[in-house]
Design a protein around this motif. Structure first.
Motif, PDB file in Angstrom:
ATOM      1  N   VAL A 503      70.757   8.842  49.480  1.00 49.69           N
ATOM      2  CA  VAL A 503      71.558   9.896  48.842  1.00 49.69           C
ATOM      3  C   VAL A 503      72.916  10.040  49.506  1.00 49.69           C
ATOM      4  CG1 VAL A 503      69.562  11.188  48.010  1.00 49.69           C
ATOM      5  CG2 VAL A 503      70.528  11.717  50.279  1.00 49.69           C
ATOM      6  N   THR A 504      73.155   9.314  50.593  1.00 51.67           N
ATOM      7  CA  THR A 504      74.443   9.379  51.269  1.00 51.67           C
ATOM      8  C   THR A 504      75.491   8.525  50.577  1.00 51.67           C
ATOM      9  OG1 THR A 504      73.622   7.667  52.783  1.00 51.67           O
ATOM     10  CG2 THR A 504      73.515   9.967  53.528  1.00 51.67           C
ATOM     11  N   GLU A 505      75.101   7.796  49.556  1.00 49.32           N
ATOM     12  CA  GLU A 505      76.016   7.068  48.691  1.00 49.32           C
ATOM     13  C   GLU A 505      75.641   7.416  47.255  1.00 49.32           C
ATOM     14  OE1 GLU A 505      75.383   3.005  49.603  1.00 49.32           O
ATOM     15  OE2 GLU A 505      76.027   3.191  51.704  1.00 49.32           O
ATOM     16  N   PRO A 506      76.615   7.583  46.372  1.00 52.06           N
ATOM     17  CA  PRO A 506      76.277   7.931  44.979  1.00 52.06           C
ATOM     18  C   PRO A 506      75.694   6.742  44.232  1.00 52.06           C
ATOM     19  CG  PRO A 506      78.653   7.639  45.230  1.00 52.06           C
ATOM     20  CD  PRO A 506      78.067   7.552  46.610  1.00 52.06           C
ATOM     21  N   GLY A 507      74.859   7.039  43.237  1.00 53.60           N
ATOM     22  CA  GLY A 507      74.413   6.008  42.301  1.00 53.60           C
ATOM     23  C   GLY A 507      73.186   5.229  42.694  1.00 53.60           C
ATOM     24  N   SER A 508      72.421   5.677  43.680  1.00 52.18           N
ATOM     25  CA  SER A 508      71.213   4.951  44.057  1.00 52.18           C
ATOM     26  C   SER A 508      70.232   4.911  42.892  1.00 52.18           C
ATOM     27  CB  SER A 508      70.544   5.628  45.252  1.00 52.18           C
ATOM     28  OG  SER A 508      69.347   4.963  45.610  1.00 52.18           O
ATOM     29  N   PRO A 509      69.575   3.753  42.645  1.00 50.09           N
ATOM     30  CA  PRO A 509      68.560   3.716  41.583  1.00 50.09           C
ATOM     31  C   PRO A 509      67.343   4.538  41.958  1.00 50.09           C
ATOM     32  CG  PRO A 509      68.561   1.660  42.835  1.00 50.09           C
ATOM     33  CD  PRO A 509      69.740   2.452  43.317  1.00 50.09           C
ATOM     34  N   VAL A 510      66.522   4.851  40.946  1.00 53.10           N
ATOM     35  CA  VAL A 510      65.312   5.638  41.149  1.00 53.10           C
ATOM     36  C   VAL A 510      64.104   4.781  40.809  1.00 53.10           C
ATOM     37  CG1 VAL A 510      65.215   6.580  38.800  1.00 53.10           C
ATOM     38  CG2 VAL A 510      64.282   7.923  40.715  1.00 53.10           C
ATOM     39  N   ARG A 511      62.985   5.067  41.460  1.00 54.74           N
ATOM     40  CA  ARG A 511      61.727   4.394  41.137  1.00 54.74           C
ATOM     41  C   ARG A 511      60.591   5.377  41.346  1.00 54.74           C
ATOM     42  NH1 ARG A 511      59.173   2.376  46.001  1.00 54.74           N
ATOM     43  NH2 ARG A 511      60.513   2.785  47.809  1.00 54.74           N
ATOM     44  N   THR A 512      59.444   5.063  40.792  1.00 53.06           N
ATOM     45  CA  THR A 512      58.250   5.885  40.973  1.00 53.06           C
ATOM     46  C   THR A 512      57.470   5.344  42.162  1.00 53.06           C
ATOM     47  OG1 THR A 512      58.144   6.423  38.619  1.00 53.06           O
ATOM     48  CG2 THR A 512      56.147   6.731  39.903  1.00 53.06           C
ATOM     49  N   ARG A 513      57.382   6.129  43.212  1.00 52.54           N
ATOM     50  CA  ARG A 513      56.704   5.690  44.441  1.00 52.54           C
ATOM     51  C   ARG A 513      55.195   5.761  44.303  1.00 52.54           C
ATOM     52  NH1 ARG A 513      53.982   4.397  47.843  1.00 52.54           N
ATOM     53  NH2 ARG A 513      54.298   4.252  50.096  1.00 52.54           N
ATOM     54  N   ALA A 514      54.694   6.766  43.583  1.00 46.97           N
ATOM     55  CA  ALA A 514      53.248   6.895  43.370  1.00 46.97           C
ATOM     56  C   ALA A 514      53.028   7.790  42.164  1.00 46.97           C
ATOM     57  CB  ALA A 514      52.558   7.482  44.596  1.00 46.97           C
ATOM     58  N   SER A 515      51.878   7.607  41.520  1.00 51.99           N
ATOM     59  CA  SER A 515      51.512   8.430  40.362  1.00 51.99           C
ATOM     60  C   SER A 515      50.074   8.886  40.511  1.00 51.99           C
ATOM     61  CB  SER A 515      51.658   7.643  39.059  1.00 51.99           C
ATOM     62  OG  SER A 515      53.007   7.295  38.815  1.00 51.99           O
ATOM     63  N   PHE A 516      49.818  10.137  40.102  1.00 48.30           N
ATOM     64  CA  PHE A 516      48.481  10.707  40.146  1.00 48.30           C
ATOM     65  C   PHE A 516      48.186  11.397  38.828  1.00 48.30           C
ATOM     66  CE2 PHE A 516      49.667  10.263  44.540  1.00 48.30           C
ATOM     67  CZ  PHE A 516      48.484   9.929  45.189  1.00 48.30           C
ATOM     68  N   VAL A 517      46.903  11.455  38.505  1.00 48.61           N
ATOM     69  CA  VAL A 517      46.443  12.158  37.309  1.00 48.61           C
ATOM     70  C   VAL A 517      45.454  13.237  37.720  1.00 48.61           C
ATOM     71  CG1 VAL A 517      44.952  11.911  35.278  1.00 48.61           C
ATOM     72  CG2 VAL A 517      46.862  10.337  35.620  1.00 48.61           C
TER      73      VAL A 517
END
Length: 531
Positions: A503-517
């Motif tokens: 977050v110290t640079e703009p524009g970082s991509p996003v990903r899903t680290r984990a998912s739960f149901v």
């Protein structure tokens, strides 16, 4: 255009309108109707433009929603009035389409210095479960367009609700890229669980990665200070995009006033602060001015009534809590402690009136899911020395146990607690008795990390994480920045823990680290493949 999940295909132009940076205003096009007639060129922000802080909506019910904007030609003005003067008339309109060819409601609001030049339009007479677009105008200036929606009517489950929640956005610690990604997910509803702003003067709260931008002004104490600080945050285009994409439900935590404040007690009572109650009143007034809240939530001096239930058809009840204003002071001087007083059943985090209100909401609920939108860690969490956090529900174990018992006694079908505050993702199973490893799981807690607070953070390996080994009911932890994306249906609640590398640079991509149901009638967590 039903909004119970049936209408989920959005056009390319809509994405451009709602998350396209400077294109946020591009939906304001000429249509020949009174407001729209001045909208030519509205995508360009002109000199003297008062709509520099964007637009927002919130508090949806089945027939109404709050539309918000705040006028500021000079957002960072030290007097907190954003370069505005006098009384200003602001027109608003709400339409069925993003080009505003099918306008269904319009009106005019007056605003001035007493309101911080904020506008709150409570628009009634709308269709249940419907998508709308809105904008504002004053003089020759037209605001960016926003998208909002009403809740489904009672008795309707619908095909699902896309809801994202976030917390803790320290402006100095990073760029608000996570808000931009949240907007790109196009949720139906957004919950913000506190620490929307931070009160510190520049460089007094420095992240491990260093601060990448500075707060303007001193530590917030006066009304002008708080108005200026909110305006500084609101100028961020990524935050504006997140507000424009969907209605929000908001509750503050501590930093909207003062770090770790509790009731009438400020953070460091050993240092005299005789104006704290006045400071709290200033903070609440500025918070109301800058959030899409209803007139019924207007603060009265140093008190603001923010706990309430918002119903989304028969699918979900959102019980929004206030865990600061009514609590006893933190036990044993705050911090992480082994503290006998934390177990005192007379101590309260919510105050008796809010606790009784919540128990009554549980008793009356017929919803498939009962969701608590609140601020601080709910599950039991001990460290290697056996200490717990005095600022969380662990520091108020009587409250922790009574609230859990109230949803059990009411037979709540699916209790889920949503939490912010701790700058880390967590997924927790809630127990009837944390001292008994075989005690049944009676609910689920999902904790969002911060948008920026704490700097970049780092990924965590569950196999080497002592938090999970010491607390077996905790199933996941991650120390990167991001937010939580959920999909709530009649059969399950799915949670995707979304993370950014930096977050110290703009524009970082996003990903899903984990998912739960969380499955219907089966409290607890099942990890599933991220998507």
């Amino acid at each position: 255009m039903s909004l119970s999940g049936e209408n989920r295909s959005f056009t390319t132009s809509r994405r451009g309108v709602l998350v396209g940076g400077a294109a946020l205003g591009a939906a304001a096009v000429a249509t020949g109707l009174p407001l729209a007639a001045t909208a030519q060129g509205a995508g360009r922000r002109r000199s003297g433009d008062p709509f520099t802080l964007g637009v927002a909506s919130g508090e949806p019910d089945q027939n109404s929603v709050v539309l918000w904007t705040r006028l500021a030609t000079d957002p960072l003005a030290e007097d907190g009035l954003g370069g505005m003067s006098g009384t200003v008339e602001v027109e608003w309109e709400i339409a069925l389409d993003e080009r505003f060819t099918r306008i269904v409601r319009r009106g005019t609001e007056r605003t001035g210095a007493d309101a911080g030049y904020a506008v709150h339009a409570e628009v009634a007479g709308l269709k249940p479960g419907w998508e709308y677009f809105y904008r504002f105008r004053t003089g020759t200036h037209v605001s960016p367009a926003g998208r909002t929606r009403t809740a489904p009517p009672p008795g309707v489950l619908g095909s699902g609700l896309a809801m994202s929640f976030a917390s803790c956005s320290q402006y100095e610690h990073g760029y608000f890229t996570a808000y931009r990604h949240l907007a790109a997910d196009e949720p139906d509803l957004v919950l913000h669980l506190g620490d929307y702003i931070y009160e510190y003067k520049a460089d007094s709260y420095v992240s491990p990665d260093g601060n990448v931008r500075d707060h303007r002004g001193p530590e917030t104490e006066t009304l002008a200070n708080y108005r200026q600080r909110h305006a500084q945050y609101r100028t961020d285009p990524d935050l504006q995009a997140a507000h424009a994409v969907a209605p929000w439900l908001v509750v503050p935590d501590d930093h909207e006033v003062d770090n770790n404040w509790a009731g009438d007690v400020y953070e460091k009572p050993e240092i005299p602060q005789p104006n704290f109650i006045e400071r709290r009143a200033n903070a609440f007034r500025a918070y109301y001015e800058n959030m899409p809240l209803r007139r019924s939530q207007l603060p009265q001096g140093s008190h603001i009534r923010l706990y309430r239930t918002v119903r989304w058809g028969s699918l979900a009840n959102f019980h929004m809590l206030d865990t600061r204003q009514y609590r006893d002071d933190q036990a044993c001087g705050d911090g992480w402690k082994v503290c006998e007083d934390a177990e005192n059943p007379a101590r309260t985090l919510t105050g008796p009136e809010q606790e009784a209100w919540l128990a009554e909401q549980f008793r009356r609920s017929r919803a498939r899911w009962d969701v608590l939108g609140q601020q601080v860690f709910f599950a039991r969490r001990v460290n290697g020395s056996g200490a717990v956090s005095m600022d969380s529900w662990d520091g108020y174990q009587g409250s922790q146990e009574r609230v859990t018992r109230s949803w059990l006694d009411a037979g709540v079908r699916n209790p889920v607690v949503l939490t912010g505050d701790v700058h880390t993702h967590w997924a927790n199973e809630l127990k009837a008795d944390y001292a008994d490893p075989d005690s049944p799981v009676v609910g689920t807690e999902l904790v969002t990390t911060s948008i920026t607070s704490g700097g970049n953070g780092a990924d965590s390996d569950p196999a080497d994480d002592p938090n999970l080994a010491l607390n077996p009911h905790i199933k996941f932890r991650n120390n990167q920045r991001g937010y939580v994306r959920t999909r709530i249906t009649r059969d399950e609640l799915r949670a995707d823990f979304r993370v950014l590398d930096r977050v110290t640079e703009p524009g970082s991509p996003v990903r899903t680290r984990a998912s739960f149901v969380v499955a219907d009638r089966r409290p607890g967590l099942t990890e599933v493949t991220p998507r």
